[in-house]
Design a protein around this motif. Sequence first.
Motif, PDB file in Angstrom:
ATOM      1  N   LEU A  11       0.822  -1.197   0.000  1.00 61.88           N
ATOM      2  CA  LEU A  11       0.000   0.000   0.000  1.00 61.88           C
ATOM      3  C   LEU A  11       0.862   1.256   0.000  1.00 61.88           C
ATOM      4  O   LEU A  11       0.546   2.251  -0.643  1.00 61.88           O
ATOM      5  CB  LEU A  11      -0.928   0.008   1.215  1.00 61.88           C
ATOM      6  N   SER A  12       1.966   1.182   0.695  1.00 66.72           N
ATOM      7  CA  SER A  12       2.905   2.306   0.712  1.00 66.72           C
ATOM      8  C   SER A  12       3.463   2.553  -0.688  1.00 66.72           C
ATOM      9  O   SER A  12       3.605   3.693  -1.129  1.00 66.72           O
ATOM     10  CB  SER A  12       4.059   2.015   1.685  1.00 66.72           C
ATOM     11  N   PRO A 218      12.810   2.967   5.624  1.00 66.07           N
ATOM     12  CA  PRO A 218      12.668   4.393   5.940  1.00 66.07           C
ATOM     13  C   PRO A 218      11.380   4.999   5.393  1.00 66.07           C
ATOM     14  O   PRO A 218      10.790   5.886   6.021  1.00 66.07           O
ATOM     15  CB  PRO A 218      13.911   5.029   5.300  1.00 66.07           C
ATOM     16  N   PHE A 219      10.933   4.507   4.231  1.00 59.15           N
ATOM     17  CA  PHE A 219       9.707   5.065   3.665  1.00 59.15           C
ATOM     18  C   PHE A 219       8.487   4.671   4.498  1.00 59.15           C
ATOM     19  O   PHE A 219       7.610   5.491   4.766  1.00 59.15           O
ATOM     20  CB  PHE A 219       9.531   4.600   2.214  1.00 59.15           C
ATOM     21  N   ILE A 224       4.200   6.050   8.608  1.00 59.49           N
ATOM     22  CA  ILE A 224       3.586   5.824   9.917  1.00 59.49           C
ATOM     23  C   ILE A 224       3.744   7.031  10.832  1.00 59.49           C
ATOM     24  O   ILE A 224       2.800   7.458  11.501  1.00 59.49           O
ATOM     25  CB  ILE A 224       4.187   4.569  10.577  1.00 59.49           C
ATOM     26  N   ASP A 225       4.929   7.613  10.849  1.00 64.98           N
ATOM     27  CA  ASP A 225       5.228   8.679  11.802  1.00 64.98           C
ATOM     28  C   ASP A 225       4.753  10.058  11.353  1.00 64.98           C
ATOM     29  O   ASP A 225       4.391  10.891  12.198  1.00 64.98           O
ATOM     30  CB  ASP A 225       6.738   8.740  12.057  1.00 64.98           C
ATOM     31  N   LYS A 226       4.722  10.302  10.043  1.00 61.00           N
ATOM     32  CA  LYS A 226       4.464  11.665   9.578  1.00 61.00           C
ATOM     33  C   LYS A 226       3.308  11.772   8.585  1.00 61.00           C
ATOM     34  O   LYS A 226       2.384  12.561   8.778  1.00 61.00           O
ATOM     35  CB  LYS A 226       5.741  12.236   8.942  1.00 61.00           C
TER      36      LYS A 226
END
Length: 375
Positions: A11-12, A218-219, A224-226
């Motif tokens: 999905l990313s 990293p992606f 998730i974080d941003k």
Amino acid sequence: MFKSKLSFVLLSLLLTAAVVLSGCTKDQSPKEALQASMLKSSDIKSYNFKGSMKFEDFNFPQEDMNADEAAAVINMLKSAELSWTGAYKSDPMMMEMNLKLDLKGDLAISFTVPIIMTTEKIWVKIPNIPMLPIPEDIQGKFVELDLKELAEQSGQPMPSMDIGKSQKMVNDIMEIVFKHIEEDAYLTSIPVKDAGLPEGVKVDQVVQFHMDKAQIEPFVNTIIDKIAPEIIELLATNEEYRNLLQLKPEDLEEAKKGLAEVKDKEVSEGLAEMNKELKSLNVKANIGIDKNEYPIYTDVIIDAAIESEEATGSFAIKVVSENTNINGDVKFEIGEPKAEDVLTIEELQEQMGGMFGGSMEGMDELDLEATDESL
């Protein structure tokens, strides 16, 4: 565990593909160019389009398959190619698409399915498919899906076909993505002559997107974080966008809660497990921009190798799309079908029931949400 984490990663990648499907302008960094192109794409009111999707490699040994049926599916996918042509205009909204499926090999088959769409209705032409006993008197007829009627029957809101609002929503979401994506890691401007574009595609600039296995972690962490929290907040504070996606405030609250419960350790463990089974990954896309700064051409190749208890092998899939005649006077080959050529869902059930030894029970309970997702 692996399945869920890999699904999230895929999905990313789709989200990333949405980024690279934008365009760019000269004398700007690739990131700035993509952002500028999104604004430009909001001016598009009509165009013709064509594209294709096919497997360039699909190598999963048949002896590893659990059933003969699975092996048959593998062989079919190896030779399958889906292509499409069509036209679109925004006022009044109409889209016409011809989907063509080609299967080669011992059981070669080819058929086309025309689809016409307006703000309230969708018509799908019944094709003549070899080996399927479709009654001759309905071949060439159009099955009509009345979106307003389906909405009333299901108790769900009618799917929105407001392309202008949809484009604005995409622009706002992509602005969030651009804010956090690392340009140097993913985007490059390349010479047009080195892009391998098909003959006849006239572009002034090409931006290339690239991601490999090492860049997944990293992606995903950035999402998730941003990225994901800001997209959820955008949808939570914009009722128009929620209506476009048929989301309720409580849906977003659940998404926010679920995201908050994702722990760094869980992500690390999931990615580590995925890395054991995903042996290689290479995603590359070229975006061609014409002299008017419109993104008119895109090709995407996803090449991956997997080694797991369930399946071991490799695949490569290529998707190509091209837009022409932007903001021109587009011509529709079919147009809205005549009343005498239209069948309702109920009439189709009556005609096709014998084909399945019954009355096709359940088709009258069409899921409007599924219909909306297919749009």
